[in-house]
Design a protein around this motif. Structure first.
Motif, mmCIF file in Angstrom:
data_model
loop_
_atom_site.group_PDB
_atom_site.id
_atom_site.type_symbol
_atom_site.label_atom_id
_atom_site.label_comp_id
_atom_site.label_asym_id
_atom_site.label_seq_id
_atom_site.Cartn_x
_atom_site.Cartn_y
_atom_site.Cartn_z
ATOM 1 N N HIS A 149 38.262 74.194 34.828
ATOM 2 C CA HIS A 149 38.013 73.326 33.872
ATOM 3 C C HIS A 149 38.003 73.871 32.561
ATOM 4 O O HIS A 149 38.153 75.008 32.008
ATOM 5 N N GLU A 150 38.414 72.739 30.796
ATOM 6 C CA GLU A 150 37.791 73.225 29.743
ATOM 7 C C GLU A 150 36.263 73.084 29.321
ATOM 8 O O GLU A 150 36.012 72.486 29.350
ATOM 9 N N GLY A 288 34.406 65.205 37.082
ATOM 10 C CA GLY A 288 35.946 64.384 35.347
ATOM 11 C C GLY A 288 35.555 62.932 36.134
ATOM 12 O O GLY A 288 35.933 62.308 34.997
ATOM 13 N N ALA A 289 35.245 62.502 36.920
ATOM 14 C CA ALA A 289 35.352 60.838 37.301
ATOM 15 C C ALA A 289 33.848 60.373 37.567
ATOM 16 O O ALA A 289 33.842 59.416 37.954
ATOM 17 N N LEU A 315 28.516 67.825 29.715
ATOM 18 C CA LEU A 315 29.449 67.748 30.392
ATOM 19 C C LEU A 315 31.154 66.687 30.504
ATOM 20 O O LEU A 315 32.361 66.869 30.415
ATOM 21 N N ALA A 316 30.642 65.187 29.855
ATOM 22 C CA ALA A 316 32.117 64.129 29.428
ATOM 23 C C ALA A 316 32.893 65.645 27.770
ATOM 24 O O ALA A 316 33.586 64.533 27.777
ATOM 25 N N THR A 317 32.240 65.869 27.612
ATOM 26 C CA THR A 317 32.918 67.162 26.196
ATOM 27 C C THR A 317 34.188 68.090 26.971
ATOM 28 O O THR A 317 34.986 68.550 26.215
ATOM 29 N N TYR A 320 38.515 68.235 32.621
ATOM 30 C CA TYR A 320 39.097 68.415 34.203
ATOM 31 C C TYR A 320 40.483 68.342 34.911
ATOM 32 O O TYR A 320 40.636 67.676 35.292
ATOM 33 N N ASN A 321 41.197 68.944 34.656
ATOM 34 C CA ASN A 321 42.672 69.210 35.020
ATOM 35 C C ASN A 321 42.583 70.717 35.412
ATOM 36 O O ASN A 321 43.394 71.665 34.938
ATOM 37 N N PRO A 322 41.882 70.931 36.813
ATOM 38 C CA PRO A 322 42.116 72.006 37.640
ATOM 39 C C PRO A 322 43.899 72.495 38.138
ATOM 40 O O PRO A 322 44.687 71.893 38.486
#
Length: 365
Positions: A149-150, A288-289, A315-317, A320-322
């Motif tokens: 994640h970023e 992320g979901a 976490l919302a910042t 999530y795109n592994p």
């Protein structure tokens, strides 16, 4: 880019997974004080793991198609960061078990975790890839397989500090959790861009991560460079302000956290390694979901020292795109720039080190 060193080959992994395991879209989810002179000391020596109470994986009977034959107990280290949420999600949502893995997570000091993975005392750990470059260059037996994640690294200063940019950290004491840790490694790139020599022009000082905010308040350091929540909590309390983070500027990275895997596991059980990384990435997508659920999980099990609304907002910042492919693309240019910090051997060839650092497990996402 080749993924192996001569004599250290990882057996090829047959890509037998069905399309729905390719993680191109998320599966349906239920709601829910040391001196910088010690920089390289002991980087290649195995250190003892400090266990903080391992937690067994929740068990289910469901198995993911395509992971047949995988049945392995795995030990994964963590440092207590909010950004480690994908690991805990994969553990407590039964995702690891679904992939045939029984996982124990072990709280491990930041200065020990890399040596523990290299020595096989831990099978894996999360971490920013810059912080793994020097240890792997020096010979620890570990490789990186995918980004998770970023966002999650920050530099903060007192609210009334005159410091307005990283260039103004020249000659000043900056607190970190360990020499060469994720925050120190990443922000060295920003320092480099500001015209500083990160290894000479900043007085890096090590404190226990929970002691860093107090050290900042006492004036022992002028800034904290750390991962969430250590750097962010004093900001939320009005006791610090953010100077920068790793989601901005020219050094912005897709992945602050990646999966680091023990080399022997990769050589002996590549199918297990592939299942581990796949499940971990699925955990990232679950977070992320399910931001609120992931925050509740971390607080309930006391993985982080923060209240649930704070964890949820942090976490919302993140993004999530592994991806294994995107991490692979970032490693060689990342090494080329990181070499300019002076932390790597002068003779380091970025492509050669990239081959030592990254392992291609045949993951297409």
């Amino acid at each position: 880019m080749s993924n192996t060193e001569p004599g250290d080959a990882v057996p090829p992994v047959a890509d037998t997974s069905p399309e729905d395991e390719d993680l191109t879209s998320p599966p349906e989810q239920p709601s829910a004080g040391l001196s910088r002179r010690t920089l390289f000391a002991g980087a290649g020596a195995a250190a003892a793991v400090v266990a903080g109470g391992g937690l067994a994986a929740w068990l289910t009977t469901r198995r993911t198609p395509g992971t047949g034959g995988v049945n392995r107990a795995i030990k994964i280290g963590h440092g207590g960061g909010i950004c480690e949420a994908p690991l805990f999600a994969a553990l407590h949502q039964g995702i690891f078990d679904k992939h045939g893995l029984t996982v124990e997570v072990i709280k491990t000091g930041g200065g020990e975790i890399k040596d523990a993975v290299g020595a096989g005392k831990l099978d894996a750990a999360p971490g920013i890839f810059f912080s793994w470059l020097k240890p792997i260059e020096q010979g620890i037996d570990a490789k990186l397989a995918a980004g998770l994640h970023e966002g999650c690294l920050r530099i903060v200063v007192p609210p009334d500090s005159p410091i307005k940019s990283v260039a103004e950290l020249r000659g000043k004491p900056v607190g970190v959790g360990a020499i060469g840790d994720s925050a120190m490694s990443f922000f060295s790139l920003d320092l480099l861009d500001a015209g500083l020599n990160p290894s000479e022009d900043v007085d890096w000082r090590v404190f226990g991560t929970d002691q860093l905010p107090d050290a900042l308040a006492r004036g022992e350091i002028v800034a904290i460079a750390a991962s969430d929540p250590i750097a962010l909590l004093p900001t939320l309390k009005g006791k610090a302000r953010e100077l920068t983070n790793n989601s901005q500027g020219v050094n912005k990275q897709h992945y602050c956290c990646a999966t680091a895997i023990n080399g022997r596991l990769l050589r002996d059980d590549p199918d297990v390694a592939r299942a581990l990384v796949t499940a971990w990435a699925e955990g990232s997508r679950w977070v992320g979901a399910n931001i609120a659920g992931a925050a509740a999980l971390q607080v309930e099990h006391k993985y982080v020292a923060a209240e649930q609304p704070v964890v949820e907002s942090i976490l919302a910042t993140y993004g999530y795109n592994p991806s294994a492919a995107k991490l692979k693309a970032e490693i060689t240019p990342g090494i080329a720039k990181f070499a300019k910090t002076g932390y790597l051997d002068r003779k380091t060839d970025p492509e050669t080190l990239a081959n030592k650092v990254y392992v291609d497990l045949g993951l297409k996402w």
